[in-house]
Design a protein around this motif. Structure first.
Motif, PDB file in Angstrom:
ATOM      1  N   MET A   1       0.839  -1.185   0.000  1.00  0.00           N
ATOM      2  CA  MET A   1       0.000   0.000   0.000  1.00  0.00           C
ATOM      3  C   MET A   1       0.880   1.244   0.000  1.00  0.00           C
ATOM      4  N   MET A   2       0.641   2.150  -0.923  1.00  0.00           N
ATOM      5  CA  MET A   2       1.412   3.390  -0.979  1.00  0.00           C
ATOM      6  C   MET A   2       0.788   4.421  -0.049  1.00  0.00           C
ATOM      7  N   HIS A   3       1.632   5.253   0.497  1.00  0.00           N
ATOM      8  CA  HIS A   3       1.216   6.302   1.420  1.00  0.00           C
ATOM      9  C   HIS A   3       1.551   7.658   0.812  1.00  0.00           C
ATOM     10  N   PRO A   4       0.937   8.722   1.325  1.00  0.00           N
ATOM     11  CA  PRO A   4       1.241  10.054   0.785  1.00  0.00           C
ATOM     12  C   PRO A   4       2.678  10.479   1.101  1.00  0.00           C
ATOM     13  N   VAL A  17      13.732   5.148  -5.377  1.00  0.00           N
ATOM     14  CA  VAL A  17      13.562   4.639  -6.744  1.00  0.00           C
ATOM     15  C   VAL A  17      14.195   5.535  -7.814  1.00  0.00           C
ATOM     16  N   HIS A  18      14.449   6.799  -7.496  1.00  0.00           N
ATOM     17  CA  HIS A  18      15.058   7.731  -8.455  1.00  0.00           C
ATOM     18  C   HIS A  18      16.155   8.526  -7.738  1.00  0.00           C
ATOM     19  N   PRO A  19      17.311   7.892  -7.470  1.00  0.00           N
ATOM     20  CA  PRO A  19      18.376   8.593  -6.738  1.00  0.00           C
ATOM     21  C   PRO A  19      18.873   9.835  -7.466  1.00  0.00           C
ATOM     22  N   GLU A  32      14.563  -3.356  -0.914  1.00  0.00           N
ATOM     23  CA  GLU A  32      13.507  -3.607   0.070  1.00  0.00           C
ATOM     24  C   GLU A  32      13.076  -2.271   0.685  1.00  0.00           C
ATOM     25  N   TRP A  33      11.974  -2.292   1.421  1.00  0.00           N
ATOM     26  CA  TRP A  33      11.562  -1.123   2.198  1.00  0.00           C
ATOM     27  C   TRP A  33      12.607  -0.882   3.279  1.00  0.00           C
ATOM     28  N   GLU A  34      12.926   0.381   3.546  1.00  0.00           N
ATOM     29  CA  GLU A  34      13.872   0.717   4.602  1.00  0.00           C
ATOM     30  C   GLU A  34      13.414   1.992   5.309  1.00  0.00           C
ATOM     31  N   VAL A  35      13.905   2.176   6.517  1.00  0.00           N
ATOM     32  CA  VAL A  35      13.560   3.363   7.289  1.00  0.00           C
ATOM     33  C   VAL A  35      14.502   4.495   6.888  1.00  0.00           C
ATOM     34  N   TRP A  67       6.608   6.007  -0.918  1.00  0.00           N
ATOM     35  CA  TRP A  67       6.455   6.186   0.522  1.00  0.00           C
ATOM     36  C   TRP A  67       5.575   5.139   1.171  1.00  0.00           C
ATOM     37  N   GLY A  68       6.015   4.715   2.343  1.00  0.00           N
ATOM     38  CA  GLY A  68       5.248   3.833   3.200  1.00  0.00           C
ATOM     39  C   GLY A  68       4.811   4.617   4.432  1.00  0.00           C
ATOM     40  N   PRO A  69       4.434   3.935   5.508  1.00  0.00           N
ATOM     41  CA  PRO A  69       3.942   4.622   6.701  1.00  0.00           C
ATOM     42  C   PRO A  69       5.050   5.285   7.513  1.00  0.00           C
ATOM     43  N   ARG A  70       4.641   6.241   8.323  1.00  0.00           N
ATOM     44  CA  ARG A  70       5.539   6.890   9.273  1.00  0.00           C
ATOM     45  C   ARG A  70       5.892   5.890  10.370  1.00  0.00           C
TER      46      ARG A  70
END
Length: 78
Positions: A1-4, A17-19, A32-35, A67-70
């Motif tokens: 799920m994408m977040h704002p 995704v676009h360095p 992978e997802w990272e903080v 973006w994912g969740p805070r």
């Protein structure tokens, strides 16, 4: 799920995704997802925020991510 896209400082789950300003021969895209840490850059528009990814010295622009969740703030009990 994408977040704002974040609109305040803090830590968030994200994928780069676009360095921006990636050196030739390096691959900074997230597998992978990272903080990551979002900080106020005292700018305007895409320069308002700077995003810091572990292992990448150069701060990234906020539009370079999915973006994912805070990440909730951690408060150590006294």
């Amino acid at each position: 799920m994408m977040h704002p896209t974040p609109n305040k400082e803090g830590h968030y789950w994200a994928k780069l995704v676009h360095p921006h300003q990636e050196p030739v021969g390096e691959d900074w895209e997230s597998v992978e997802w990272e903080v990551v840490q979002v900080g106020d850059n005292n700018g305007k528009g895409e320069d308002k925020w700077r995003v810091y990814v572990p292992g990448i010295e150069q701060g990234q622009l906020i539009d370079a991510f999915i973006w994912g969740p805070r990440v909730p703030e951690f408060h150590q009990p006294n």
